[in-house]
Design a protein around this motif. Structure first.
Motif, short mmCIF file in Angstrom:
data_model
loop_
_atom_site.label_atom_id
_atom_site.label_comp_id
_atom_site.label_asym_id
_atom_site.label_seq_id
_atom_site.Cartn_x
_atom_site.Cartn_y
_atom_site.Cartn_z
N SER A 119 1.17 -1.12 -0.16
CA SER A 119 -0.13 0.15 -0.01
C SER A 119 1.25 1.09 0.31
N ASP A 120 0.97 2.54 -0.71
CA ASP A 120 0.66 3.99 -0.57
C ASP A 120 0.62 4.18 0.33
N VAL A 121 -0.39 4.34 1.59
CA VAL A 121 -0.62 5.14 2.69
C VAL A 121 0.65 5.11 3.59
N ILE A 122 0.51 6.54 3.98
CA ILE A 122 1.75 6.94 5.28
C ILE A 122 0.65 7.58 5.80
N TRP A 123 1.14 7.04 7.29
CA TRP A 123 0.97 7.85 8.67
C TRP A 123 1.75 7.88 9.67
N GLU A 124 1.10 8.48 10.86
CA GLU A 124 2.72 8.81 11.41
C GLU A 124 2.35 8.39 12.62
N VAL A 125 3.29 7.96 13.22
CA VAL A 125 3.70 7.05 14.83
C VAL A 125 4.58 7.99 15.02
N ILE A 126 4.35 7.54 16.61
CA ILE A 126 5.52 8.06 17.84
C ILE A 126 5.70 6.47 18.42
N ILE A 127 6.90 6.22 18.07
CA ILE A 127 7.17 4.68 18.75
C ILE A 127 8.05 5.06 20.00
N GLU A 128 7.88 4.13 21.42
CA GLU A 128 9.03 4.54 22.70
C GLU A 128 9.60 3.37 22.61
N ILE A 129 10.59 3.60 23.42
CA ILE A 129 11.54 2.30 23.24
C ILE A 129 12.33 2.90 24.36
N PHE A 130 12.23 1.94 25.13
CA PHE A 130 13.47 1.60 26.25
C PHE A 130 14.80 0.56 26.13
N LYS A 131 16.93 1.55 26.41
CA LYS A 131 17.40 0.39 26.08
C LYS A 131 18.40 0.68 28.10
N PRO A 132 17.81 -0.85 27.99
CA PRO A 132 17.82 -0.12 30.31
C PRO A 132 20.23 -0.29 30.18
N LEU A 133 20.86 0.44 31.27
CA LEU A 133 21.69 0.41 31.07
C LEU A 133 22.79 -1.42 31.13
N HIS A 134 22.20 -2.33 31.06
CA HIS A 134 22.18 -3.43 30.70
C HIS A 134 21.43 -4.24 30.29
N GLY A 135 21.50 -4.90 28.85
CA GLY A 135 20.93 -5.41 28.28
C GLY A 135 20.23 -4.80 27.25
N SER A 136 19.28 -5.65 26.77
CA SER A 136 18.41 -4.91 24.88
C SER A 136 17.19 -3.82 24.57
N ALA A 137 17.31 -2.92 24.13
CA ALA A 137 15.91 -2.29 23.60
C ALA A 137 15.61 -2.83 23.21
N HIS A 138 14.03 -2.48 24.25
CA HIS A 138 12.60 -2.64 23.67
C HIS A 138 11.32 -1.49 23.24
N ILE A 139 10.15 -2.12 22.42
CA ILE A 139 9.72 -1.28 22.24
C ILE A 139 8.44 -1.03 23.44
N VAL A 140 8.26 -0.38 23.87
CA VAL A 140 6.99 0.05 24.88
C VAL A 140 6.18 0.36 24.70
N SER A 141 5.62 1.05 23.14
CA SER A 141 4.66 1.15 22.83
C SER A 141 5.13 2.07 21.25
N ILE A 142 3.50 1.86 20.79
CA ILE A 142 2.90 2.23 19.22
C ILE A 142 1.70 3.08 19.43
N ILE A 143 2.19 4.68 19.20
CA ILE A 143 1.40 5.33 18.73
C ILE A 143 0.88 5.91 17.53
N ARG A 144 -0.63 5.22 16.87
CA ARG A 144 -0.70 6.69 15.72
C ARG A 144 -0.93 8.03 16.21
N ILE A 145 -0.79 9.02 15.52
CA ILE A 145 -0.67 10.47 15.62
C ILE A 145 -1.14 11.21 14.54
#
Length: 88
Positions: free
Chosen positions: A62-88
């Motif tokens: 699809s050619d449809v494009i929308w905007e989102v905010i992706i919240e990510i947390f990167k701890p001091l030790h460990g891997s980054a992970h997605i906290v939330s995805i919010i369409r704006i």
């Protein structure tokens, strides 16, 4: 130029640094379906780092494009992970 944010506060949105891009790709590794292209990021120092990425989202073919905010947390030790995805 120094940022004027209060301790624990979010930075203003800005262009991604190579480190910001690396965290984004680490958190979304293996994520399938929607394609996300980040164009700005805001950060918050905590026990690690919180990120809010403004992204364009699309679901090929699809050619449809929308905007989102992706919240990510990167701890001091460990891997980054997605906290939330919010369409704006």
């Amino acid at each position: 130029m120094a940022e004027n944010t209060m301790p624990g506060g979010w930075s203003a949105y800005h262009d991604l640094t190579p480190e910001d891009e690396s965290v984004f790709h680490e958190a979304l590794a293996g994520f399938v379906g929607v394609h996300y292209t980040p164009f700005a990021v805001s950060t918050q120092v905590v026990a690690g780092m919180n990120y809010k990425y403004k992204c364009e989202a699309s679901m090929p073919p699809s050619d449809v494009i929308w905007e989102v905010i992706i919240e990510i947390f990167k701890p001091l030790h460990g891997s980054a992970h997605i906290v939330s995805i919010i369409r704006i």
